[in-house]
Design a protein around this motif. Structure first.
Motif, PDB file in Angstrom:
ATOM      1  N   SER A 297       1.146  -1.096  -0.251  1.00  0.00           N
ATOM      2  CA  SER A 297       0.101   0.324  -0.056  1.00  0.00           C
ATOM      3  C   SER A 297       0.718   1.271  -0.032  1.00  0.00           C
ATOM      4  N   SER A 298       0.202   2.221  -0.268  1.00  0.00           N
ATOM      5  CA  SER A 298       0.715   3.728  -0.416  1.00  0.00           C
ATOM      6  C   SER A 298       0.230   4.572   0.447  1.00  0.00           C
ATOM      7  N   SER A 299      -0.472   4.012   1.654  1.00  0.00           N
ATOM      8  CA  SER A 299      -1.823   4.378   2.225  1.00  0.00           C
ATOM      9  C   SER A 299       0.165   4.358   4.212  1.00  0.00           C
ATOM     10  N   TRP A 300       0.759   5.143   4.242  1.00  0.00           N
ATOM     11  CA  TRP A 300       0.720   5.225   5.564  1.00  0.00           C
ATOM     12  C   TRP A 300       0.670   6.444   5.885  1.00  0.00           C
ATOM     13  N   ASP A 301       1.688   6.120   7.442  1.00  0.00           N
ATOM     14  CA  ASP A 301       1.575   7.410   8.329  1.00  0.00           C
ATOM     15  C   ASP A 301       3.243   7.946   8.055  1.00  0.00           C
ATOM     16  N   PHE A 302       3.545   6.602   8.188  1.00  0.00           N
ATOM     17  CA  PHE A 302       5.140   6.552   8.506  1.00  0.00           C
ATOM     18  C   PHE A 302       5.582   5.719   7.862  1.00  0.00           C
ATOM     19  N   VAL A 303       7.518   5.890   7.389  1.00  0.00           N
ATOM     20  CA  VAL A 303       7.927   5.362   6.696  1.00  0.00           C
ATOM     21  C   VAL A 303       9.327   5.343   7.101  1.00  0.00           C
ATOM     22  N   LEU A 304       9.808   3.898   7.865  1.00  0.00           N
ATOM     23  CA  LEU A 304      11.014   4.570   9.209  1.00  0.00           C
ATOM     24  C   LEU A 304      11.796   3.843   8.874  1.00  0.00           C
ATOM     25  N   GLY A 305      13.324   3.870   8.395  1.00  0.00           N
ATOM     26  CA  GLY A 305      14.504   2.986   7.803  1.00  0.00           C
ATOM     27  C   GLY A 305      15.605   3.541   9.112  1.00  0.00           C
ATOM     28  N   ALA A 306      17.051   2.380   9.437  1.00  0.00           N
ATOM     29  CA  ALA A 306      17.599   2.573  10.593  1.00  0.00           C
ATOM     30  C   ALA A 306      18.907   2.060  10.159  1.00  0.00           C
ATOM     31  N   ASP A 307      20.179   2.363   9.521  1.00  0.00           N
ATOM     32  CA  ASP A 307      21.550   2.101   8.645  1.00  0.00           C
ATOM     33  C   ASP A 307      20.993   0.972   7.804  1.00  0.00           C
ATOM     34  N   ILE A 308      20.253   1.623   6.333  1.00  0.00           N
ATOM     35  CA  ILE A 308      20.177   1.161   5.526  1.00  0.00           C
ATOM     36  C   ILE A 308      20.666   1.847   4.102  1.00  0.00           C
ATOM     37  N   VAL A 309      21.037   3.015   4.727  1.00  0.00           N
ATOM     38  CA  VAL A 309      21.830   3.490   3.264  1.00  0.00           C
ATOM     39  C   VAL A 309      23.498   3.159   2.946  1.00  0.00           C
ATOM     40  N   TYR A 310      23.803   2.355   2.951  1.00  0.00           N
ATOM     41  CA  TYR A 310      25.081   1.411   2.684  1.00  0.00           C
ATOM     42  C   TYR A 310      26.022   1.105   1.424  1.00  0.00           C
ATOM     43  N   VAL A 311      24.451   1.118   0.366  1.00  0.00           N
ATOM     44  CA  VAL A 311      25.163   0.067  -0.637  1.00  0.00           C
ATOM     45  C   VAL A 311      24.976   0.926  -1.328  1.00  0.00           C
ATOM     46  N   PRO A 312      25.682   1.597  -2.320  1.00  0.00           N
ATOM     47  CA  PRO A 312      25.094   2.645  -3.050  1.00  0.00           C
ATOM     48  C   PRO A 312      24.018   2.052  -4.357  1.00  0.00           C
ATOM     49  N   GLU A 313      24.709   0.262  -4.671  1.00  0.00           N
ATOM     50  CA  GLU A 313      23.867  -0.368  -5.934  1.00  0.00           C
ATOM     51  C   GLU A 313      22.515  -0.098  -5.190  1.00  0.00           C
ATOM     52  N   SER A 314      22.019  -0.188  -3.868  1.00  0.00           N
ATOM     53  CA  SER A 314      20.372   0.108  -3.629  1.00  0.00           C
ATOM     54  C   SER A 314      20.586   1.191  -4.110  1.00  0.00           C
ATOM     55  N   PHE A 315      20.624   2.363  -4.331  1.00  0.00           N
ATOM     56  CA  PHE A 315      20.231   3.316  -3.862  1.00  0.00           C
ATOM     57  C   PHE A 315      19.130   4.187  -4.654  1.00  0.00           C
ATOM     58  N   PRO A 316      18.720   4.063  -5.747  1.00  0.00           N
ATOM     59  CA  PRO A 316      17.689   4.011  -6.501  1.00  0.00           C
ATOM     60  C   PRO A 316      16.681   2.742  -5.727  1.00  0.00           C
ATOM     61  N   LEU A 317      16.822   1.995  -6.100  1.00  0.00           N
ATOM     62  CA  LEU A 317      16.145   0.832  -5.429  1.00  0.00           C
ATOM     63  C   LEU A 317      15.325   0.959  -4.464  1.00  0.00           C
TER      64      LEU A 317
END
Length: 218
Positions: free
Chosen positions: A138-158
């Motif tokens: 779904s696109s019906s969220w109030d918050f999207v959370l993530g902790a330490d998920i930005v560390y593999v540059p190949e995954s950034f566009p995904l």
């Protein structure tokens, strides 16, 4: 670019050469959470409670956000700490990660069920491969959370495509990350994420080099 999680997040064969488990109790956001971490090559970085998760929970506590009945989805849940904390604070939570991490999250959800029952409901635990199957969510969220998920540059566009889909109905994103230049964190937050989102630095801890960013879809 392939959305296969095992290609985007390759196993680090040398990360945990020995298999062992550890159990730790954390007091965050007024909640006492016991997390079992199973260290093995199969789980890799998903095995640990990273400091960014604790900083994100602390930020939510400092902001005194009312999470009761809020719809929250966590990306890259790992041990499930952030999702479990927000569910115990009354949110309707879905915790996602690659398939290999789900059993660890499920165990920790089960072990941290409040004696009186979840205020809303137990967190759902589901696989989500960024850039590949986010459209089934779904696109019906109030918050999207993530902790330490930005560390593999190949995954950034995904990750960017996934965030854009999840936020179509106005969700607010909070991401906590160590700002390691070698992992491309500055590039993601200062160049890539602003292509689709309005981005704001809302918490910075110089000692740990961890920042929390708020983002809303343009």
């Amino acid at each position: 670019m392939s959305g296969e999680p095992e290609l985007v997040f390759p196993a680090d064969d040398g990360l945990f050469e020995e298999t062992f488990s550890a159990e730790n109790t954390y007091r965050v956001s007024g909640q006492e959470i016991t997390i079992r971490q199973h260290y093995c090559a199969n789980l890799g970085v998903s095995a640990s409670v990273w400091d960014s998760a604790l900083h994100l929970c602390q930020f939510l506590e400092e902001e005194s956000l009312d999470l009761s009945r809020k719809r929250i989805i966590e990306l890259g849940g790992g041990t499930g700490l952030v999702g479990i904390v927000t569910a115990r604070l009354g949110a309707n939570v879905t915790i996602t990660d690659v398939p290999s991490a789900l059993s660890q999250i499920e165990r920790n959800v089960e072990c941290n069920a409040p004696v009186s029952g979840w205020p809303s409901e137990a967190p759902a635990v589901l696989p989500l491969a960024w850039g590949r199957d986010h459209a089934s969510f779904s696109s019906s969220w109030d918050f999207v959370l993530g902790a330490d998920i930005v560390y593999v540059p190949e995954s950034f566009p995904l990750l960017l495509d996934t965030l854009a889909h999840l936020c179509k109905d106005g969700a607010v994103v909070f991401l906590a990350s160590p700002m390691r230049r070698e992992h491309g964190a500055h590039h993601f937050y200062h160049s890539l994420l602003p292509q689709k989102f309005t981005v704001e630095l809302v918490r910075r801890d110089p000692e740990s080099n961890i920042s929390v960013y708020k983002a809303t879809l343009r």
